[in-house]
Structures are given as structure tokens and as C-alpha cells.
Design an enzyme around this catalytic site. Structure first.
Site, mmCIF file in Angstrom:
data_model
loop_
_atom_site.group_PDB
_atom_site.id
_atom_site.type_symbol
_atom_site.label_atom_id
_atom_site.label_comp_id
_atom_site.label_asym_id
_atom_site.label_seq_id
_atom_site.Cartn_x
_atom_site.Cartn_y
_atom_site.Cartn_z
ATOM 1 N N HIS A 72 0.807 -1.226 0.000
ATOM 2 C CA HIS A 72 0.000 0.000 0.000
ATOM 3 C C HIS A 72 0.841 1.277 0.000
ATOM 4 C CE1 HIS A 72 -3.853 1.737 -0.293
ATOM 5 N NE2 HIS A 72 -3.975 2.192 0.930
ATOM 6 N N HIS A 181 -1.147 2.453 7.251
ATOM 7 C CA HIS A 181 -1.036 2.949 5.885
ATOM 8 C C HIS A 181 0.423 3.294 5.561
ATOM 9 C CE1 HIS A 181 -5.293 3.372 4.810
ATOM 10 N NE2 HIS A 181 -4.893 3.866 3.648
ATOM 11 N N SER A 232 -3.403 5.470 10.263
ATOM 12 C CA SER A 232 -2.395 6.363 9.678
ATOM 13 C C SER A 232 -1.086 6.258 10.454
ATOM 14 C CB SER A 232 -2.903 7.809 9.724
ATOM 15 O OG SER A 232 -1.873 8.721 9.375
ATOM 16 N N GLU A 383 -9.299 -2.371 1.697
ATOM 17 C CA GLU A 383 -8.777 -1.789 2.928
ATOM 18 C C GLU A 383 -9.828 -1.890 4.025
ATOM 19 O OE1 GLU A 383 -6.681 2.009 2.256
ATOM 20 O OE2 GLU A 383 -7.168 1.759 0.128
ATOM 21 N N ASP A 556 20.794 3.075 -6.629
ATOM 22 C CA ASP A 556 19.569 3.866 -6.452
ATOM 23 C C ASP A 556 18.506 3.146 -5.625
ATOM 24 O OD1 ASP A 556 18.254 2.094 -8.204
ATOM 25 O OD2 ASP A 556 18.478 3.389 -9.929
ATOM 26 N N SER A 558 19.300 2.055 -2.622
ATOM 27 C CA SER A 558 19.767 2.265 -1.248
ATOM 28 C C SER A 558 19.032 3.436 -0.602
ATOM 29 C CB SER A 558 21.276 2.531 -1.238
ATOM 30 O OG SER A 558 21.983 1.465 -1.838
#
Length: 627
Positions: A72, A181, A232, A383, A556, A558
Site C-alpha cells: 500500500h 497505511h 495512519s 482496505e 539507487d 539504497s
């Protein structure tokens, strides 16, 4: 994919996206669980993966024994949906999106298939109480009081961990579920990122695979989504960015600026630090009858993690004459039957009655449970809110243990699995019509329908009668009317008297641990590099005096690097590479390299050419007085 913000197009890489596959075979049956760094699994993506697996493995990996689940992240690629609503919000059906997704997921299953070995599975669980916040507490409070009093928190804090070892006890992988989330990286971010769950995987894999670059070690750590619908990671809560005051409790809006000004923050000072803190917390803990689909007005309001662009607010149980009039003129008025079925939701889009150019939402939805020993993994196609998930877990556990075949069973929800159907609230939460209720597209009894279906599956498992279950209708695989709203990348140009890969802004001669190295190159559009799964745009390299050679220490993928692409005027663009030097970086000589492709026209034919650029050599030292 996630914030439904058309302006949020990719312009760099924060971290790479990975698919992590786990195959479990007890000698009688085999199951596959995949957790992928994507917003959610679309029905089209699942169908494409199953099709590819059938071609490669025949009947070994099938619809009934393969679960695909998304972490997600809201900073992953879009364009892999076949239903109209999703195509509109993510610039269409984009073949260059779905192809690497399918290939990557299948490759992760290939690797697991090729390395399967006898082993053991260990189960553990704990609680993580500093990394999640219920973003719709008003809706949660509408659930029955006696039900709420059975739980300590208004979100699920448990972390379930499965540890996989070989027969010698050496760890080969870990799979974990936690409900939060993946929106620590907010809607202003334009870099590809696996967000907090991906960072948790990154940390554990780096810990277990020392010396290996990301994605290249033998130990695989999967962190999967669960019932995160109202949960959240922004634990400082929602505040008005223009005043600093808390947002309106029910509507999540501000007196000046409305929903756009209401944002949830934390725990860090910026989204990168928040991602790091939440991801590290998860890593640390793991180391131990339905209606036709319709979206309500509060769907357009967005959430406190990413507000909508128009003047909708959450908690709306009455329509807006202005927007309803526009809807009726452009898309048609919802039928009386649909309006009655969805009450008290004021319908914004009656997507179940909209079929041009293709259906706007799925009408055939997969439900699936796989068992691993005493653990039941419930693959949920959306969800689920906290309380919806609790009711589902309880119902499945009750059915599994009713026949005596299961004892001390553990039920875990794998969210965002197999097909995406937005949110699933309880009947009581639906009445409040906050974002999650408005986005419960099959009406107020959606959860009841799912409970009935999953109870039936669990009962069949408990009675060993799975083979008698009816498979049900197959979802459509659309071949026509798929559309792409993303224009092709144009040719690249460069400043006069320069070349692609040339350095525009050079590095400094010396840096200390904790500094940020930055270098800017003349660049081509990264889209011209095509499928980059086995490539990198960036390397950070250290010079090895013993071998007189350069060794790649970061790329890229990392966490320590950030790759920014800036589209300028006259079709010119730049790439800036940042290396955030960790405290553990050894002193020595370093360089940064950038790799890419540019497109030019040779007559009427486009030609794509690779290029590379290299910074000056610089030193990392504990002091600037480096000798």
C-alpha cells in the site's frame, strides 16, 4: 498510485520497489504468498501474473493457491488497472507499468521456486504502540460500545511474524503483518518510494545480508499490509497547516482553506524522517448482501493523509446540488434502487451503473484463505478498517476451531490482495460517511457479505471439504477499450557544447560522515531507459587501494541515495544525485556515477542511446584536515 493526484508524476527514485515471494509446501499442498511494493494488487495484475505462471509452471501455481498482496505504498507506479475509474485517476492503462510488475512478481516466485528446501516455520507476535493512529475516530466510536470495550486501542497494534529457517536453524526469510497505511511519504513526493513498510524490509534485509546491495541477498524480509483502512502512520495527527490548530474533528477541514489545509504529520520533521522512524519501529518489532459499486461525496474529500482537490468534506450524508448537477449531466443520475441501497451515502459516482468505455469498478471479486500450519492468512481485496478486521478475524477463527481440526489458530488479514475494491467499514462506521464509509463501494452491508463468504471458506477448510467449493465466475480480462492518457516521452536536448552525462554542478573535494553529497548531470528522460529492474541510475563507489579498482557500495535502491530528475525548458533536463553519508561510512576516496539513456531523431526514426557520467573523486573523512 494511491493519492489520486494527477500532478504526482514520477521525477526520481527514493527507494526501489520489490516483490517478495514465499512458497510453503507441507507435502500435501503448496501455497504462494507474495507481498509487493505497490499501492494494491489490481485484478488485471493478478490475472496477468496467473497467466504467466500457467505458461511457465502449468497447474502448479493457480488462482486458489497464490495470494498477491500490496504493501500500500502511495509512491509506487500506477497504470496497471483495467477498470475505468482507476484508469482515469492514473493516466490510463500503461503497458510499461504492468509489464515490469508482472515480470518482477513472477521472477520473485521463480527465485523462491528454485530455492525451495526443507525447513521450519516459527510464529511470534508482539505489540507496536507508537507507530499508528486512527484517522477516523468519530466513525470508530459509532461501533457498539460493548464491542469497543473489548479492545485496548482503536487500532490494531499487534505484529505477527513468521520466521522461516532451514533444518540447521539458519534464517532464510521472514514474513510479517502490521496494520498501518504506507503514507509516511506524502502526496507532494514525486520520487518512487517503498515508504515505511519497504524501509522496514530494507533494514532487516541489510541486517541479515551484510555486504550485499539491496535486493541481492539470500534472506528475504516481507512486511505485509493488514486491516489498515482507518490507520495512519502520521501520529502527530491532523492540523491546519496555515494556523497550526487541530482540524475539525468530524469533517477534517480547516476554517480557512478547507480540506486542502488539513494534513496529518509526524512523527518526524519531514516525510523522509517520518518514513525512517515508522519503518525502523516496524523493523525493530519484527526483529523480535451487497450493492452495485458507488462512491460517496466524502470519497472526493480524501483523508487527513492526502486531501482532495475540490470542496468536499468528510462526514457528508447529504449531496451537493452543484456537484450532483454536474454528475447527472455528464454521467447520469444514480438509479433509485442504487440510492436506496447505499443510504445514507449521498452518491457522487454510481460506478456500478457506469460501463463506458469499460466498467468503472469490478463486479466479480476474489475471496481467499490460505493456511500455513495453524495460521490462516485471509486475503482481503481492499482496505478493512480496524473493527471490520477484528470482526473478520474472529469469525474465521470461530469457524476454523469449530470442528476441532485447528487449535490455537492465528488469523491474519493480508490487505490489498488480489483485486482492489476500496474500503470495507462496519455497518455502524458506514453511517457516519467519512472517507472510508464513502469509499465502501458495495454499500452498508459489504462487511456482512464478506463475513459470510469467508466463514464459508473457513468452514470448508475446517471440514476438509475445500475441493467441494464452487470456484465461481471468472473475472473479465479486457482486451479492447483500454486507454492510455500518458503521452510518449519526447526527444531529449542538451545545452550547447555539452554532452549527456556531463557534470553541471560538481562535488566538493572533502565531506564528513553525516554530510550530503550532491552532483548534477546533463540527463535524458529516465523513461527512455525502459525496464530498469536489472540496472541502476546511480552508483556510489569507493576506491580499493589493494585491487586498484572501484567497488559499488550504494545504488539507487539504497536508502542513503536519492535520485532527482528535473524536467527543464526546451526539452532539456537534469539529474541530481544525493548521497546522504551514513555515520558508518569508512573514510576513503569516492565517486558518484549516473547512468541513463537519451532519445534523438535520426531522420524519422527515434534512436535511444545510453550515456554515463562520473563525478570528480572526493574524500570522506572524519575531519576536513584530511592528510
Amino acid at each position: 498510485m494511491g493519492y489520486a493526484n494527477p500532478q504526482q508524476t514520477a521525477a526520481g527514485i527514493h527507494t526501489r520497489l520489490y516483490s517478495r515471494a514465499f512458497i510453503i509446501d507441507d507435502g500435501k499442498q503448496r501455497v504462494v504468498f507474495v507481498t509487493a511494493d505497490v499501492g494494491m494488487i489490481s485484478q488485471r495484475l493478478r490475472l496477468e501474473v496467473l497467466k504467466a505462471l500457467q505458461l511457465k509452471y502449468g497447474n502448479l501455481y493457480r488462482q486458489d493457491n497464490v495470494v498477491l498482496s500490496g504493501t500500500h505504498t502511495h509512491s509506487g507506479l500506477a497504470g496497471y488497472f483495467q477498470y475505468t475509474l482507476f484508469m482515469i485517476s492514473s493516466k490510463g492503462y500503461i503497458k510499461t507499468s504492468i509489464k515490469p510488475l508482472v515480470n518482477g512478481i513472477v521472477k520473485s516466485i521463480d527465485i523462491a521456486h528454485a530455492t525451495i528446501k526443507p525447513g521450519r516455520i516459527y510464529r511470534s507476535r508482539g505489540e507496536l504502540d507508537d507507530s499508528s493512529l486512527n484517522r477516523s475516530p468519530h466513525s470508530y466510536l459509532n461501533n457498539p460500545e460493548d464491542e469497543r470495550h473489548r479492545y485496548k486501542w482503536n487500532t490494531d497494534k499487534q505484529v505477527l511474524v513468521l520466521k522461516f529457517t532451514d533444518l540447521d536453524g539458519d534464517g532464510i526469510g521472514m514474513l510479517s503483518w502490521f496494520a498501518v497505511h504506507a503514507v509516511s511519504m506524502n502526496y507532494t513526493n514525486r520520487m518512487v518510494s517503498s515508504d515505511n513498510m519497504g524501509y522496514a524490509s530494507y533494514l532487516l534485509e541489510q541486517d541479515k545480508n551484510p555486504g550485499d546491495l539491496p535486493g541481492q541477498g539470500g534472506f528475504v524480509a516481507g512486511f505485509s499490509s493488514s486491516n489498515l483502512g482507518d490507520v495512519s502512520p502520521n501520529i502527530k495527527g491532523p492540523h491546519c497547516v496555515n494556523t497550526g490548530l487541530p482540524c475539525d474533528y468530524l469533517n477534517s477541514s480547516c476554517p480557512v482553506g478547507g480540506t486542502k489545509m488539513c494534513k496529518a504529520f509526524g512523527p518526524g520533521d519531514d516525510m523522509f524522517e517520518s518514513t525512517r522512524i515508522i519503518g525502523h519501529s516496524i523493523y525493530r518489532k519484527a526483529k523480535i448482501s451487497t450493492c452495485k459499486p458507488a462512491l460517496g461525496h466524502s470519497f472526493a474529500a480524501g483523508t487527513t493523509d492526502g486531501g482532495g482537490d475540490l470542496n468536499f468534506t468528510q462526514g457528508a450524508v447529504e449531496g451537493d446540488p452543484f456537484w450532483d448537477g454536474i454528475r447527472d449531466a455528464l454521467l447520469g443520475e444514480p438509479s433509485n434502487q442504487t440510492q436506496k441501497c447505499h443510504h445514507p451515502k449521498p452518491i457522487l459516482f454510481s460506478t456500478g451503473e457506469m460501463n463506458w468505455p469499460l466498467p468503472w469498478h469490478p463486479e466479480i471479486v476474489d475471496v481467499q484463505i490460505i493456511t500455513i500450519g495453524s495460521i490462516a492468512v485471509v486475503a482481503v481485496p481492499g482496505e478493512m478498517t480496524t473493527m471490520s478486521g477484528r470482526r473478520l478475524r474472529e469469525a474465521v477463527k470461530q469457524e476454523l476451531e469449530s470442528e476441532g481440526a485447528f487449535r490455537d489458530s492465528e488469523v491474519v488479514i493480508a490487505g490489498l490482495s488480489n483485486v482492489y475494491t476500496h474500503y470495507i467499514t462496519t455497518y455502524e462506521e458506514y453511517q457516519v460517511q467519512r472517507y472510508e464509509g464513502a469509499s465502501t463501494i458495495y454499500g452498508p452491508h459489504t462487511l456482512s457479505a464478506y463475513l459470510q463468504k469467508y466463514r464459508g471458506l473457513a468452514r470448508a477448510i475446517a471440514q476438509d471439504r475445500v475441493s467441494e467449493l464452487h470456484v465461481g465466475p471468472q473475472p473479465p480480462f479486457f482486451e479492447k477499450n483500454l486507454f492510455n492518457l500518458l503521452p510518449a516521452a519526447t526527444v531529449d536536448r542538451k545545452p550547447e557544447n555539452s554532452s549527456f552525462g556531463e557534470v553541471l554542478q560538481q562535488v566538493y573535494p572533502v565531506y564528513r560522515q553525516g554530510d550530503v553529497v550532491s552532483v548534477t548531470f546533463v540527463a535524458g528522460n529516465p523513461r527512455h531507459s525502459g525496464d530498469i529492474r536489472d540496472k541502476t541510475f546511480v552508483t556510489v563507489e569507493i576506491y580499493d587501494n589493494r585491487t586498484d579498482s572501484w567497488e559499488v557500495v550504494y545504488n539507487d535502491a539504497s536508502w542513503e541515495t536519492r535520485f532527482h530528475w528535473l524536467k527543464g525548458s526546451n526539452r532539456q533536463s537534469n539529474s541530481t544525485v544525493e548521497w546522504h553519508i551514513p555515520p558508518s561510512a569508512p573514510s576513503g576516496s569516492y565517486r558518484i556515477r549516473h547512468f541513463g539513456h537519451y532519445k534523438q531523431m535520426k531522420g524519422l526514426r527515434p534512436v535511444i542511446t545510453p550515456y554515463k557520467g562520473t563525478s570528480d573523486v572526493f574524500k570522506v573523512a572524519a575531519s576536513f584536515y584530511y592528510q
